[in-house]
Design a protein around this motif. Structure first.
Motif, PDB file in Angstrom:
ATOM      1  N   GLU A   1       0.873  -1.190   0.000  1.00 49.66           N
ATOM      2  CA  GLU A   1       0.000   0.000   0.000  1.00 49.66           C
ATOM      3  C   GLU A   1       0.899   1.226   0.000  1.00 49.66           C
ATOM      4  O   GLU A   1       1.814   1.327   0.807  1.00 49.66           O
ATOM      5  CB  GLU A   1      -0.920  -0.036   1.225  1.00 49.66           C
TER       6      GLU A   1
ATOM      7  N   ARG B   1     -14.657   7.808   2.900  1.00 50.65           N
ATOM      8  CA  ARG B   1     -15.687   7.761   1.856  1.00 50.65           C
ATOM      9  C   ARG B   1     -16.791   6.834   2.336  1.00 50.65           C
ATOM     10  O   ARG B   1     -17.825   7.268   2.791  1.00 50.65           O
ATOM     11  CB  ARG B   1     -15.070   7.284   0.537  1.00 50.65           C
TER      12      ARG B   1
ATOM     13  N   ASP C   1     -12.864  -1.093  -6.571  1.00 47.66           N
ATOM     14  CA  ASP C   1     -13.004   0.055  -7.463  1.00 47.66           C
ATOM     15  C   ASP C   1     -12.113  -0.062  -8.701  1.00 47.66           C
ATOM     16  O   ASP C   1     -12.358   0.622  -9.704  1.00 47.66           O
ATOM     17  CB  ASP C   1     -12.659   1.352  -6.723  1.00 47.66           C
TER      18      ASP C   1
HETATM   19  C1  LIG Z   1     -18.583   9.979  -0.938  1.00 43.39           C
HETATM   20  C2  LIG Z   1     -18.479   8.483  -1.045  1.00 43.39           C
HETATM   21  C3  LIG Z   1     -19.228   7.699  -0.188  1.00 43.39           C
HETATM   22  C4  LIG Z   1     -19.163   6.306  -0.290  1.00 43.39           C
HETATM   23  N1  LIG Z   1     -19.929   5.548   0.542  1.00 43.39           N
HETATM   24  C5  LIG Z   1     -19.896   4.208   0.429  1.00 43.39           C
HETATM   25  C6  LIG Z   1     -20.641   3.397   1.315  1.00 43.39           C
HETATM   26  O1  LIG Z   1     -21.317   3.881   2.209  1.00 43.39           O
HETATM   27  N2  LIG Z   1     -20.572   2.024   1.158  1.00 43.39           N
HETATM   28  C7  LIG Z   1     -19.802   1.459   0.185  1.00 43.39           C
HETATM   29  O2  LIG Z   1     -19.808   0.231   0.069  1.00 43.39           O
HETATM   30  N3  LIG Z   1     -19.049   2.214  -0.638  1.00 43.39           N
HETATM   31  C8  LIG Z   1     -19.067   3.555  -0.541  1.00 43.39           C
HETATM   32  N4  LIG Z   1     -18.289   4.317  -1.342  1.00 43.39           N
HETATM   33  C9  LIG Z   1     -17.371   3.652  -2.274  1.00 43.39           C
HETATM   34  C10 LIG Z   1     -16.155   3.131  -1.523  1.00 43.39           C
HETATM   35  O3  LIG Z   1     -15.496   4.170  -0.856  1.00 43.39           O
HETATM   36  C11 LIG Z   1     -15.218   2.462  -2.520  1.00 43.39           C
HETATM   37  O4  LIG Z   1     -15.947   1.575  -3.324  1.00 43.39           O
HETATM   38  C12 LIG Z   1     -14.135   1.705  -1.765  1.00 43.39           C
HETATM   39  O5  LIG Z   1     -13.319   2.578  -1.044  1.00 43.39           O
HETATM   40  C13 LIG Z   1     -13.294   0.926  -2.768  1.00 43.39           C
HETATM   41  O6  LIG Z   1     -12.333   0.221  -2.059  1.00 43.39           O
HETATM   42  P1  LIG Z   1     -11.029  -0.311  -2.804  1.00 43.39           P
HETATM   43  O7  LIG Z   1     -10.237  -0.968  -1.747  1.00 43.39           O
HETATM   44  O8  LIG Z   1     -11.419  -1.062  -4.019  1.00 43.39           O
HETATM   45  O9  LIG Z   1     -10.317   0.994  -3.350  1.00 43.39           O
HETATM   46  P2  LIG Z   1      -9.691   2.278  -2.525  1.00 43.39           P
HETATM   47  O10 LIG Z   1     -10.479   2.455  -1.295  1.00 43.39           O
HETATM   48  O11 LIG Z   1      -9.636   3.324  -3.521  1.00 43.39           O
HETATM   49  O12 LIG Z   1      -8.282   1.749  -2.124  1.00 43.39           O
HETATM   50  C14 LIG Z   1      -7.273   1.591  -3.087  1.00 43.39           C
HETATM   51  C15 LIG Z   1      -5.924   1.626  -2.374  1.00 43.39           C
HETATM   52  O13 LIG Z   1      -4.903   1.326  -3.298  1.00 43.39           O
HETATM   53  C16 LIG Z   1      -3.791   2.153  -3.020  1.00 43.39           C
HETATM   54  N5  LIG Z   1      -2.997   2.264  -4.250  1.00 43.39           N
HETATM   55  C17 LIG Z   1      -3.370   2.820  -5.424  1.00 43.39           C
HETATM   56  N6  LIG Z   1      -2.374   2.715  -6.319  1.00 43.39           N
HETATM   57  C18 LIG Z   1      -1.354   2.078  -5.706  1.00 43.39           C
HETATM   58  C19 LIG Z   1      -0.053   1.692  -6.113  1.00 43.39           C
HETATM   59  N7  LIG Z   1       0.422   1.939  -7.360  1.00 43.39           N
HETATM   60  N8  LIG Z   1       0.745   1.039  -5.225  1.00 43.39           N
HETATM   61  C20 LIG Z   1       0.297   0.778  -3.956  1.00 43.39           C
HETATM   62  N9  LIG Z   1      -0.928   1.157  -3.515  1.00 43.39           N
HETATM   63  C21 LIG Z   1      -1.739   1.789  -4.379  1.00 43.39           C
HETATM   64  C22 LIG Z   1      -4.413   3.463  -2.595  1.00 43.39           C
HETATM   65  O14 LIG Z   1      -3.505   4.247  -1.839  1.00 43.39           O
HETATM   66  C23 LIG Z   1      -5.610   2.999  -1.798  1.00 43.39           C
HETATM   67  O15 LIG Z   1      -5.321   2.871  -0.430  1.00 43.39           O
HETATM   68  C24 LIG Z   1     -18.326   5.708  -1.261  1.00 43.39           C
HETATM   69  C25 LIG Z   1     -17.558   6.506  -2.107  1.00 43.39           C
HETATM   70  C26 LIG Z   1     -17.633   7.879  -2.002  1.00 43.39           C
HETATM   71  C27 LIG Z   1     -16.818   8.710  -2.937  1.00 43.39           C
END
Ligand SMILES: Cc1cc2nc3c(=O)[nH]c(=O)nc-3n(C[C@H](O)[C@H](O)[C@H](O)COP(=O)(O)OP(=O)(O)OC[C@H]3O[C@@H](n4cnc5c(N)ncnc54)[C@H](O)[C@@H]3O)c2cc1C
Length: 551
Positions: free
Chosen positions: A34, A44, A300
């Motif tokens: 990370e 979020r 995401d």
């Molecule tokens: C306003 C808002 C409200 C929301 N409310 C909800 C909710 O209530 N319920 C819900 O289910 N979803 C909600 N969501 C959506 C939710 O926040 C996302 O779907 C979720 O955070 C996705 O998780 P993820 O782990 O896939 O990606 P992220 O949370 O985006 O995590 C990706 C991680 O990868 C890391 N990363 C990126 N590139 C690299 C790299 N090259 N090397 C190492 N690390 C890297 C980043 O630093 C980050 O920590 C909301 C979104 C928003 C904008």
């Protein structure tokens, strides 16, 4: 070259952490990198959906979620207003988290646990397994793969040192701008910009005392132009997330415009402190593929959706749970060559479904038409407010009542499930019709000893014997043993379970979905075992024919 790590996870957001946690829970060695130090700049997600809570139950995390600092005595109403101090147009009442009860279809209920509280719970869970290593301040720089390995070039952000990590499989949980997705050459389809939104977290401990609407989780602010902002109780105490929604292509707001918008939304001039400002683009995108060779994308990275509905993280955690046991099966040596491909065939349709519903929710929230009389203190203004409040309250129920979205997804036509010829209940976003039809989530029933049926599933396949003769289970258990597929037999004398599951033998996968059910042992147990471990060529005509014959 160092010996390859079995699974390299890129990204330590909620989805990467959930994947690391579930792999660790299965005893699989994995390394998560990370780029950040794990601090959350702006939370979020805050809705932990009911299915995610069922996974938390399996992982032993329910008590931690319930003990998170989000107050459990704050009412969770959604209130529609012209401003907090202005007219109330409508309201959907919800109890405080401490008072809400699980619905009959689940042993759990959804929870309010914002990302800055939920990520640390997932992080501690992942870190608790000796087979998991979490490496923060480490960024993926580039990625290559050949037939045997993936090689990640990474940078230690503390020292600037670059080094390679070889891995057998790589899971890209690196969010919407995923480098993994780009490196795997996977495109996304859909709409890249639904709205431009500015999220502002502000602190104001006495906000509730400034208006007469009482405790609520969310205010949706409507003006003569329609819906233009929301205010959410992001920590339930003194911090609020104010979101200003603007059309695609509109420029970012200045600080003066942000202050003016906050005063307008609250309806008066008041003291507060802005903590963070985050402009972001709301998207409606699904990846064209979820896999390329040894690389996978989830969360995401694979689907970008409007937060309307709270599906984003919850969908991503569903991805993680689906991929985890399949990676474990491959690494343990009992998977067939098609098992990993089933990740995409099962999860991509769910991603597309949830992305589409999130956009429908957005369209509903933005549906009010401009009405110049809305704020008028006249009979015309009162009529406009009454009509808008009534219509908006009705339409917004689609977003607030989403049991079907969280529990009703199914893996229709999955290549690793054995269809039984029954027809699927409607996929209604609002309600979930519990069914043990293959491809669906094995439903919850309370057992006589106080456990849920869901507590029986997890690490291995579970063959439920519901008033079944053990000799009927034997051929399947023996075929599973022959193929080294871990399977436990759980005989149950529970009429309620048989009533809902409808067959005497029901085979539930490690992720809690039904793989097969029948009243008798399968005619060809090895063929069934080969199908569920991804070793059978898919021949849909013969599946349907067999299903029709046995129905
Ligand atoms: C306003 C808002 C409200 C929301 N409310 C909800 C909710 O209530 N319920 C819900 O289910 N979803 C909600 N969501 C959506 C939710 O926040 C996302 O779907 C979720 O955070 C996705 O998780 P993820 O782990 O896939 O990606 P992220 O949370 O985006 O995590 C990706 C991680 O990868 C890391 N990363 C990126 N590139 C690299 C790299 N090259 N090397 C190492 N690390 C890297 C980043 O630093 C980050 O920590 C909301 C979104 C928003 C904008």
């Amino acid at each position: 070259m160092d010996s390859p790590v079995p699974v390299l996870i890129v990204g330590g957001g909620p989805v990467g952490l959930a994947l690391a946690g579930d792999l660790g829970w299965r005893g699989v060695r994995c390394l998560l990198i990370e780029q950040s130090d794990g601090s959350i700049y702006q939370p979020r997600q805050d809705l932990v959906g009911i299915r995610t809570m069922e996974f938390c139950r399996r992982w032993g995390l329910v008590a931690a979620v319930e003990a998170a600092p989000y107050p459990r005595d704050v009412r969770q109403d959604n209130v529609y207003v012209t401003s907090l101090a202005g007219y109330e147009l409508g309201r959907e009442r919800f109890p405080a988290m401490g008072d809400e009860k699980p619905p009959p279809v689940s042993p759990q209920k959804r929870e309010r646990c914002p990302q800055n509280m939920f990520d640390p719970i997932l992080r501690a869970f992942a870190a608790s397994h000796p087979s998991v290593e979490l490496r923060y301040r480490t960024r993926l720089v580039s990625l290559t793969q050949d037939a045997d390995h993936v090689t990640a070039e990474v940078e230690d952000l503390a020292t600037g040192r670059r080094y390679s990590i070889p891995a057998r499989y790589l899971a890209g949980c690196d969010g919407a701008r995923s480098l993994v997705r780009e490196s795997l050459g996977i495109g996304m389809s859909g709409n890249p910009a639904l709205t431009h939104t500015t999220n502002v977290i502000f602190r104001c401990p006495h906000l509730v005392s400034l208006h007469d609407k009482g405790d609520a989780y969310r205010f949706i602010i409507l003006g003569p132009e329609g819906t233009w902002a929301t205010i959410v109780a992001i920590n339930g105490r003194d911090q609020w997330r104010f979101s200003i929604i603007r059309g695609p292509g509109q420029r970012e707001l200045t600080m003066d415009e942000i202050h003016a918008a906050i005063w307008r939304a609250v309806g008066l001039d008041f003291d507060y402190e802005i903590l963070t400002v985050l402009p972001w683009v709301r998207r409606e995108l699904v990846a064209d593929h979820y896999r390329n060779g040894r690389g996978f994308i989830l969360g995401d990275a694979a689907h970008a959706m409007s937060p309307t509905g709270g599906f984003g993280m919850n969908t991503g955690i569903g991805d993680a749970v689906d991929l985890s046991w399949k990676l474990a099966a491959v690494l343990e040596g009992w998977a067939g060559p098609g098992l990993l491909d089933s990740f995409a065939s099962e999860r991509r349709p769910v991603g597309a479904r949830n992305v589409a519903e999130a956009s429908r929710n957005l369209a509903r929230m933005l549906s009010p038409k401009p009405d110049a009389t809305l704020l008028d203190d006249t009979p015309d203004g009162a009529r406009a407010r009454e009509r808008l409040g009534r219509e908006f309250s009705e339409i917004m129920r689609h977003e607030w009542f989403t049991l079907g979205m969280h529990l009703g997804y199914r893996y229709e036509n999955s290549p690793i499930c054995w269809a039984d010829g029954t027809s699927a209940p409607p996929d209604d976003p609002r309600t979930c019709v519990p069914t043990a039809r293959p491809g669906h989530r094995a439903p919850h029933v309370w057992l006589a000893d106080g456990r849920s049926t869901l507590d029986l599933f997890g690490r291995a396949f579970t063959l439920l014997g519901l008033d079944a003769d053990p000799s009927d289970a034997a051929p399947l258990l023996s075929a599973a043993g022959e193929r080294k597929v871990p399977m436990q037999f759980v005989p149950l004398d529970e009429p309620d379970v048989l009533g809902l599951y409808q067959r005497k033998l029901v085979l539930v996968r490690p992720d809690g979905h039904v793989a097969w059910r029948d009243d008798r042992a399968p005619a060809d147990p090895l063929a069934l075992i080969d199908r569920i471990r991804g070793a059978a060529a898919v021949d849909r005509d013969s599946i349907s024919a067999r299903a029709a014959a046995s129905a």
